[in-house]
Design an enzyme around this catalytic site. Structure first.
Site, PDB file in Angstrom:
ATOM      1  N   HIS A   1       0.856  -1.189   0.000  1.00  0.00           N
ATOM      2  CA  HIS A   1       0.000   0.000   0.000  1.00  0.00           C
ATOM      3  C   HIS A   1       0.891   1.238   0.000  1.00  0.00           C
ATOM      4  O   HIS A   1       1.275   1.762   1.046  1.00  0.00           O
ATOM      5  CB  HIS A   1      -0.900  -0.013   1.241  1.00  0.00           C
ATOM      6  CG  HIS A   1      -1.862   1.139   1.312  1.00  0.00           C
ATOM      7  ND1 HIS A   1      -3.132   1.075   0.801  1.00  0.00           N
ATOM      8  CD2 HIS A   1      -1.735   2.391   1.837  1.00  0.00           C
ATOM      9  CE1 HIS A   1      -3.761   2.229   1.005  1.00  0.00           C
ATOM     10  NE2 HIS A   1      -2.920   3.046   1.635  1.00  0.00           N
TER      11      HIS A   1
ATOM     12  N   ASP B   1      -2.047 -10.176   1.095  1.00  0.00           N
ATOM     13  CA  ASP B   1      -1.218  -9.322   0.241  1.00  0.00           C
ATOM     14  C   ASP B   1      -2.108  -8.603  -0.771  1.00  0.00           C
ATOM     15  O   ASP B   1      -2.151  -8.945  -1.949  1.00  0.00           O
ATOM     16  CB  ASP B   1      -0.151 -10.173  -0.460  1.00  0.00           C
ATOM     17  CG  ASP B   1       0.851  -9.314  -1.224  1.00  0.00           C
ATOM     18  OD1 ASP B   1       0.857  -8.084  -1.034  1.00  0.00           O
ATOM     19  OD2 ASP B   1       1.636  -9.881  -2.012  1.00  0.00           O
TER      20      ASP B   1
ATOM     21  N   GLU C   1       0.774  -1.860   4.481  1.00  0.00           N
ATOM     22  CA  GLU C   1       1.338  -0.506   4.464  1.00  0.00           C
ATOM     23  C   GLU C   1       2.606  -0.424   5.323  1.00  0.00           C
ATOM     24  O   GLU C   1       2.607  -0.856   6.478  1.00  0.00           O
ATOM     25  CB  GLU C   1       0.338   0.528   4.960  1.00  0.00           C
ATOM     26  CG  GLU C   1       0.857   1.956   4.819  1.00  0.00           C
ATOM     27  CD  GLU C   1      -0.198   3.009   5.093  1.00  0.00           C
ATOM     28  OE1 GLU C   1      -0.110   4.106   4.509  1.00  0.00           O
ATOM     29  OE2 GLU C   1      -1.136   2.735   5.885  1.00  0.00           O
TER      30      GLU C   1
END
Length: 613
Positions: free
Chosen positions: A508, A556, A565
């Site tokens: 992310h 994932d 993230e």
């Protein structure tokens, strides 16, 4: 955009810690040479020598002569064949067992921790804001945020710093915490960094962050804007307004963390650039005075809407006492001014009393008390100043002993089935906490090694240096065992991007997910990559993601940012753990004796005390 973070203070048990000292190497009992070295057995299966030498006494301690008579040669040969076949089958079975896949037992080939450290540091290069260095190692990054600060009434120069995570926000609070932790690792382990060629790299990162903190020292900028969240856009393409949140001296936690960061960084650069080091020290002292002059007008930065209101969803601060104590402690080491230690020790109990129970024994961006007691314990161990500080230092030492017991007892924190410690079960992103726990346990075990102590105890049990080292290794990295973060887990996945054969591919992160193709992409243009199920076109080397859930499961997917993230605060903990556990060639463990030589731990025992007289 620029923005800040918060903290939570701890309340700790204060049990006395006792230390068990080992015998020196010279005091060990070694096996003596025995007269019963070996036994010679003569079955008389070969003809006796025709010379007279056979009458000489045997060179072995004992000999036995056995007269073996073979009556059936066929039966004898059959026995030999059967015996040989059994041996061959036995050897083949052993080889087969070695080749078969093994279940997860935290054992495996050693990791290349030098490579892991380089990659973990490279993540910070990918997060840089401002004029990107031409020789920067991350090729999908360029200049960005060059107008930061222009929206303020006094047009402050806020160019620089680091983007916090997968967004384009710059938080002052998280940046300061990150710089404090990285600087601490250099102060302790600069020789290790130098040995593996990463000292200049980590210092460059610290200076990049420190330069930014010097700019905001008087502004205490910390802010975000909805565009930073709603837009999926590379930093280089940002074309929206980036307002700045302004804080005053009542943002005590933010000020305390910046003081700690500037003070620690001044120690990093004290020998390289005394002028710059002095500048950092001066700014830290002025900010600390402003933050502590009125005890009745102190608080957290996130309580003030205009200061940290928009930061609450990211780094909501739970208290400020720990940051002020943290800042005072580091300012004392940076200046040698005893008044700062006086403040830190006088206010230490207030920090303990205000700590939330959910933060106890945790070291992260929100809680500095856990690390502060380790730092004060270091002072007691190696530079005890005596009266009137012995009470506070002993309290810190007792609490540190309880902290170490919490790591190894398995009674305070739960573990995932795969062996990852879960310190904040309702928070998610567990790797950041496991990394700092790994760092503190290994650092403290090094302190005990320097004291020639084999361990300690607390009211709930005891611990040894080896127990601390094994806990640290199980969470982060180890020379002989494979570590959880770098791949030894039920997912068989490295949670640091780019390390190993399998790692997260949908991180992310805006810059990593949008192609670096010379094209400008707007906020809406970026949505197609945000929502794509394809791997990121750019590998965000060295980024440690949030990690798995409490059952070792990892998703994932780019839109599951609780899993995928990365954050600069988390990577700072990873760097700290890796450098603490890394053993450069000249400090390798003596494999033959199984011991660590106290003088070869790669730790600078007295450098932190240079300014203290």
């Amino acid at each position: 955009m620029p923005s800040s973070l918060g903290y939570q203070p701890p309340a700790a048990d204060q049990e006395p810690v006792t230390y068990v000292h080992t015998l020196s190497e010279a005091g060990r009992l070694l096996p003596s040479a025995s007269r019963w070295n070996s036994i010679e057995i003569d079955f008389n299966l070969v003809p006796q020598s025709g010379t007279a030498y056979h009458s000489l006494p045997s060179g072995y301690s004992k000999s036995y002569d056995h007269n073996l008579v073979i009556r059936d040669r066929k039966l004898f040969k059959r026995c030999l064949y059967i015996s040989a076949s059994i041996v061959i089958l036995f050897v083949a079975l052993i080889l087969l067992l070695q080749l078969l896949p093994h279940k997860h037992h935290h054992h495996g080939p050693s990791k290349n921790l030098t490579l892991a450290l380089n990659q973990a540091l490279t993540f910070f290069d990918a997060q840089k804001s401002g004029t990107y260095p031409q020789n920067g190692p991350v090729k999908f990054r360029g200049d960005s945020g060059l107008q930061d600060g222009n929206s303020t009434s006094n047009h402050a120069n806020l160019v620089g710093g680091f983007y916090d995570s997968g967004n384009n926000i710059k938080f002052s609070f998280s940046t300061a915490y990150t710089m404090t932790l990285l600087s601490w690792t250099v102060i302790e382990y600069h020789q290790k960094y130098a040995d593996i060629g990463e000292l200049d790299h980590v210092k460059d990162i610290i200076k990049w962050g420190s330069d930014y903190l010097l700019k905001i020292g008087n502004v205490n900028s910390d802010g975000t804007t909805p565009s930073d969240i709603n837009c999926w856009e590379r930093p280089e393409d940002m074309d929206y307004q980036r307002p700045v949140s302004i804080c005053d001296s009542t943002a005590s936690d933010l000020a305390g963390e910046i003081v700690a960061a500037l003070s620690a960084a001044s120690l990093v650069f004290k020998n390289d650039d005394s002028v710059y080091s002095g500048e950092l020290m001066k700014a830290a002292g002025e900010l600390f005075e402003s933050a502590t002059k009125d005890p009745n007008n102190q608080g957290t930065y996130t309580r003030d809407e205009s200061c940290g209101g928009q930061s609450r969803d990211f780094y909501n601060s739970s208290g400020y006492n720990d940051e002020l104590v943290w800042g005072g402690t580091w300012l004392f080491f940076a200046t040698g001014d005893i008044s700062y230690l006086q403040y830190a020790t006088d206010q230490f109990q207030a920090a303990v009393d205000s700590e939330k129970s959910s933060d106890k024994w945790i070291f992260d961006w929100n809680n500095k008390l856990t690390a502060n007691m380790v730092l004060l314990t270091r002072l007691q161990f190696f530079h005890d100043l005596g009266y009137p500080y012995e009470g506070s230092l002993m309290t810190s030492a007792n609490m540190t002993g309880s902290l170490m017991c919490s790591y190894v007892s398995n009674r305070i924190f739960n573990m995932t089935p795969g062996g990852l410690v879960i310190q904040r079960p309702n928070y998610g992103a567990p790797l950041q906490f496991a990394a700092t726990a790994s760092f503190l346990s290994k650092l403290y075990s090094d302190y005990l090694d320097l004291l020639l102590s084999s361990g300690g105890s607390c009211s709930t049990g005891e611990f040894t240096v080896d127990m601390l080292r094994n806990f640290s290794l199980s969470q982060a990295s180890i020379t002989y065992n494979v570590n959880y973060i770098l791949g030894d887990n039920p997912m068989n996945m490295s949670y640091m991007v780019g390390f190993g054969d399998k790692f997260p591919s949908q991180v992310h992160h805006r810059s990593a997910s949008i192609p670096w193709d010379g094209q400008h992409y707007s906020c809406k243009d970026g949505y197609k990559w945000r929502d794509s199920k394809d791997p990121n076109p750019n590998v965000l080397l060295g980024a440690m993601v949030g990690g798995p859930d409490e059952f070792d499961k990892f998703i994932d997917e780019r839109d599951r940012q609780e899993f995928t993230e990365p954050r600069i605060t988390s990577n700072a903990g990873l760097v700290a753990a890796i450098i603490a556990l890394h053993d450069p060639p000249h400090t390798r463990k003596n494999k033959k004796k199984g011991q660590y030589h106290p003088a070869k731990l790669g730790l600078d025992q007295m450098g932190i005390f240079d300014k203290i007289h």
